[in-house]
Design a protein around this motif. Sequence first.
Motif, PDB file in Angstrom:
ATOM      1  N   ALA A  27      -8.639  70.049  34.644  1.00  0.00           N
ATOM      2  CA  ALA A  27      -8.485  70.868  35.931  1.00  0.00           C
ATOM      3  C   ALA A  27      -8.017  69.788  37.073  1.00  0.00           C
ATOM      4  O   ALA A  27      -7.121  70.117  37.880  1.00  0.00           O
ATOM      5  N   ALA A  28      -8.303  68.373  36.792  1.00  0.00           N
ATOM      6  CA  ALA A  28      -8.131  67.595  37.886  1.00  0.00           C
ATOM      7  C   ALA A  28      -6.655  67.247  37.944  1.00  0.00           C
ATOM      8  O   ALA A  28      -6.051  66.806  38.864  1.00  0.00           O
ATOM      9  N   MET A  29      -6.148  67.507  36.700  1.00  0.00           N
ATOM     10  CA  MET A  29      -4.565  67.319  36.600  1.00  0.00           C
ATOM     11  C   MET A  29      -3.511  68.486  37.095  1.00  0.00           C
ATOM     12  O   MET A  29      -2.321  68.370  37.268  1.00  0.00           O
ATOM     13  N   LEU A  30      -4.245  69.346  37.902  1.00  0.00           N
ATOM     14  CA  LEU A  30      -3.284  70.511  38.217  1.00  0.00           C
ATOM     15  C   LEU A  30      -2.893  70.396  39.735  1.00  0.00           C
ATOM     16  O   LEU A  30      -2.292  71.228  40.294  1.00  0.00           O
ATOM     17  N   ARG A  31      -3.062  68.965  40.258  1.00  0.00           N
ATOM     18  CA  ARG A  31      -2.412  69.084  41.566  1.00  0.00           C
ATOM     19  C   ARG A  31      -1.648  67.896  41.536  1.00  0.00           C
ATOM     20  O   ARG A  31      -1.823  66.863  40.815  1.00  0.00           O
ATOM     21  N   ASP A  32      -0.575  67.574  42.148  1.00  0.00           N
ATOM     22  CA  ASP A  32       0.447  66.631  42.556  1.00  0.00           C
ATOM     23  C   ASP A  32      -0.314  65.593  43.520  1.00  0.00           C
ATOM     24  O   ASP A  32      -0.691  65.819  44.448  1.00  0.00           O
ATOM     25  N   TRP A  33       0.327  64.310  43.294  1.00  0.00           N
ATOM     26  CA  TRP A  33      -0.211  63.059  44.239  1.00  0.00           C
ATOM     27  C   TRP A  33       0.966  62.520  44.526  1.00  0.00           C
ATOM     28  O   TRP A  33       1.728  62.336  43.592  1.00  0.00           O
ATOM     29  N   CYS A  34       1.020  61.631  45.747  1.00  0.00           N
ATOM     30  CA  CYS A  34       2.030  60.855  46.031  1.00  0.00           C
ATOM     31  C   CYS A  34       1.559  59.263  45.819  1.00  0.00           C
ATOM     32  O   CYS A  34       0.312  59.154  46.502  1.00  0.00           O
TER      33      CYS A  34
END
Length: 370
Positions: A27-34
Amino acid sequence: MKLTQLPDNPYLLLTPGPLSTSKGVKAAMLRDWCTWDNEYNDLVQVIRRKLIGLAGANHDDYTAVLMQGSGSFSVESVVGSVVPADGKLVVLTNGAYGNRLAQMAQVLKIDTQVLDFGEVSPAEAGKLRETLENDPQITHVAVVHCETTTGMLNPIEEVAKVAKESGKLLIVDAMSSFGGIAIDVAGLGIDFLISSANKCIQGVPGFGFILAKTEELKKCKGQARSLSLDLYDQWETMEKHNGKWRYTSPTHVVRAFYQALVELEEEGGVEKRQVRYRENQRTLVEGMERLGFSTLLTREWQSPIITSFYFPDSPAFTFAAFYERLKKEGFVIYPGKISVADTFRIGNIGEVYPHDMKRLVQAVEQNMFW
C-alpha cells in the motif's frame, strides 16, 4: 484504499527475494513522490539512520548509502569504488554470488585472487590466514555471509577476525541475511556491508544499500571505476543535499522500504525476525524430512534464509511438474543452482510464518506424483 481491500497475492513467494511482502508495504507504493521534495528526502535520511541502528553501529563511525538497482549493483559499486588501483582483493567463495563478486572485480581489472571452497563447504578462515601470510599485496577481503546458492551460512566472525588481525579491509555481502540474522557490524570490524531492499527487511526490489565505516569511505574519493556506481559520490551527495540521490531514485520502492522498516520494528527487531525465520526453517525441514526429503547441507551450516533439498530418488520426478503443482496450491519455490547434485530450494523469509510452512508441507504431500 483500506489494506483489507487490497487483493491477496495468488501465491507465496518462497524464494530468497523478491519475496512475499505485507499489504502495508504494498500500500505504501500507491502514492507518487517527487525526488526533490524535502518530505521525501527527509524520509531517505530516516532510512539511512535506521539502517545504521539495525547494524548496532555508532552513527559517528558508520554511514549508510542507498544505491539504485538490484543488490548486485551495490556489490559492484563497492568493489569498483573501494579497492584502489594498486590494491588487491581476495574473494572467499562457495557459490554463485561469491563467484559473481569475483567476476565483477575481474571485469573491473582489479587484481583478484579467488579462494574457492566448492559448493557445499563453508569458507575457511584458516585458508584465508594462510593466503594473507603468503601474499602481503592483498589489501581487501570479501566474503558472502549467506550464500543462497545452497543456503550456506559462512562463518563471517572467523573470517573477520583473520582479516582484521592482518590489517585488511573487509567487505561482507550480507544481501540475503542483513535484517534477518543479527550481525555485529562494528564488533566484527566490517568496513563495508552490502544488502538489498527486497530481502530480510521485506521491502520490494529497486535499490540496495551499503553500510560503511565513514573514514574508510572518505578514502574512496576519485577511485570509482564507474560514474553511476560511484559509492563515494553517491554518499557525498546524500550528505550535502539531505538525502538527495545523484540520479533518479526509485521513490515508490523507497517509501515501501520505510514501511518495511517500521514493520520490522513492530515485530520486535532483527532478533525477533530471526526467531520467526528459524522457526519457519525448522518447521519446513521437519515436515519435508517426514515426507522422505533430504537437505543438501548439514544443520551446522544451514542458514534460516533458504533451504536446499535433494530431488526424490525417482525417475518420474521432474522439478517443472513439481513447481507447477505447488504454484497451483499457492506456493512458488526455487530451482536448484549447484552442479554437484539435483536440488530445489525453498525460501524461509518474507511475510511468511510457520503455519505457512505447515500448509506447504501438506501441499507437497498431496502432490507427490512420483
